[in-house]
Design a protein around this motif. Structure first.
Motif, short mmCIF file in Angstrom:
data_model
loop_
_atom_site.label_atom_id
_atom_site.label_comp_id
_atom_site.label_asym_id
_atom_site.label_seq_id
_atom_site.Cartn_x
_atom_site.Cartn_y
_atom_site.Cartn_z
N GLU A 1 -1.19 4.17 -1.91
CA GLU A 1 -2.58 4.01 -1.48
C GLU A 1 -2.74 4.16 0.03
OE1 GLU A 1 -5.60 3.36 -3.35
OE2 GLU A 1 -4.17 4.33 -4.68
N ARG A 2 -1.70 3.90 0.79
CA ARG A 2 -1.81 3.96 2.25
C ARG A 2 -2.24 5.37 2.70
NH1 ARG A 2 1.30 4.59 7.04
NH2 ARG A 2 0.71 3.04 8.59
N ASP A 3 -1.56 6.39 2.20
CA ASP A 3 -1.91 7.76 2.57
C ASP A 3 -3.30 8.13 2.09
OD1 ASP A 3 0.47 8.18 3.91
OD2 ASP A 3 1.48 9.02 2.16
N ARG A 4 -3.66 7.68 0.89
CA ARG A 4 -4.99 7.98 0.36
C ARG A 4 -6.06 7.34 1.24
NH1 ARG A 4 -9.07 6.10 -2.47
NH2 ARG A 4 -8.21 4.02 -2.73
N LEU A 5 -5.83 6.10 1.65
CA LEU A 5 -6.79 5.41 2.51
C LEU A 5 -6.88 6.07 3.89
CD1 LEU A 5 -6.04 1.70 1.59
CD2 LEU A 5 -8.10 3.00 1.05
N LYS A 6 -5.74 6.50 4.41
CA LYS A 6 -5.75 7.19 5.71
C LYS A 6 -6.58 8.47 5.63
CE LYS A 6 -1.91 7.80 7.94
NZ LYS A 6 -0.48 7.97 8.30
N GLU A 7 -6.41 9.23 4.55
CA GLU A 7 -7.17 10.47 4.38
C GLU A 7 -8.66 10.19 4.22
OE1 GLU A 7 -6.34 13.63 4.84
OE2 GLU A 7 -4.42 12.81 5.48
N LEU A 8 -8.99 9.15 3.46
CA LEU A 8 -10.39 8.77 3.28
C LEU A 8 -11.01 8.37 4.62
CD1 LEU A 8 -12.78 8.18 1.39
CD2 LEU A 8 -11.83 5.90 1.05
N LEU A 9 -10.29 7.57 5.40
CA LEU A 9 -10.78 7.16 6.71
C LEU A 9 -10.96 8.37 7.62
CD1 LEU A 9 -11.55 5.03 8.80
CD2 LEU A 9 -9.10 4.78 9.30
N ARG A 10 -9.98 9.26 7.63
CA ARG A 10 -10.07 10.47 8.46
C ARG A 10 -11.31 11.30 8.09
NH1 ARG A 10 -4.93 12.20 7.86
NH2 ARG A 10 -4.30 11.09 9.71
N ALA A 11 -11.55 11.44 6.80
CA ALA A 11 -12.70 12.21 6.33
C ALA A 11 -14.01 11.54 6.75
CB ALA A 11 -12.65 12.38 4.82
N LYS A 12 -14.08 10.21 6.61
CA LYS A 12 -15.30 9.49 6.98
C LYS A 12 -15.56 9.57 8.48
CE LYS A 12 -16.61 7.85 3.01
NZ LYS A 12 -17.90 8.17 2.42
N LEU A 13 -14.51 9.46 9.29
CA LEU A 13 -14.67 9.55 10.75
C LEU A 13 -15.15 10.94 11.16
CD1 LEU A 13 -11.57 7.54 11.99
CD2 LEU A 13 -13.97 6.84 12.10
N THR A 14 -14.66 11.95 10.49
CA THR A 14 -15.11 13.32 10.77
C THR A 14 -16.55 13.50 10.33
OG1 THR A 14 -12.86 14.19 10.56
CG2 THR A 14 -14.66 15.76 10.31
N LEU B 1 0.83 -1.21 0.00
CA LEU B 1 0.00 0.00 0.00
C LEU B 1 0.87 1.26 0.00
CD1 LEU B 1 -2.84 -0.99 2.49
CD2 LEU B 1 -3.07 -0.60 0.04
N THR B 2 1.94 1.23 0.78
CA THR B 2 2.86 2.37 0.83
C THR B 2 3.53 2.57 -0.53
OG1 THR B 2 3.23 2.02 3.19
CG2 THR B 2 4.86 3.34 2.03
N GLU B 3 4.02 1.51 -1.11
CA GLU B 3 4.70 1.59 -2.41
C GLU B 3 3.78 2.15 -3.49
OE1 GLU B 3 6.07 -2.38 -3.23
OE2 GLU B 3 7.68 -2.25 -1.73
#
Length: 75
Positions: A20-33, A15-17
């Protein structure tokens, strides 16, 4: 290292390579907010601080108090 741990490490690496890892983290952060989770955790922190007093609470205390609720294991 267990099979589970190796698999998680491999997935995390891929995911890091792929970026996608950062994209998924941002998506999760947005959904939690969006669903109010972030505000709920903030309110819970304020409750803990109010109960114990600001001078008697450490960051570690807050982490111990809010982690079960944040993970959904406590209502």
């Amino acid at each position: 290292m267990s099979k589970d741990s190796r698999m998680r490490a491999t997935i995390n690496q891929k995911l890091t390579e792929m970026g996608e890892r950062d994209r998924l983290k941002e998506l999760l952060r947005a959904k939690l907010t969006e669903c109010g989770w972030k505000d709920q955790m903030k309110a819970h922190c304020k409750e803990v601080i109010k109960e114990k007093g600001l001078e008697h609470v450490t960051v570690e205390d807050l982490v111990v108090e809010i982690t079960p609720k944040g993970r959904g294991t406590s209502a």
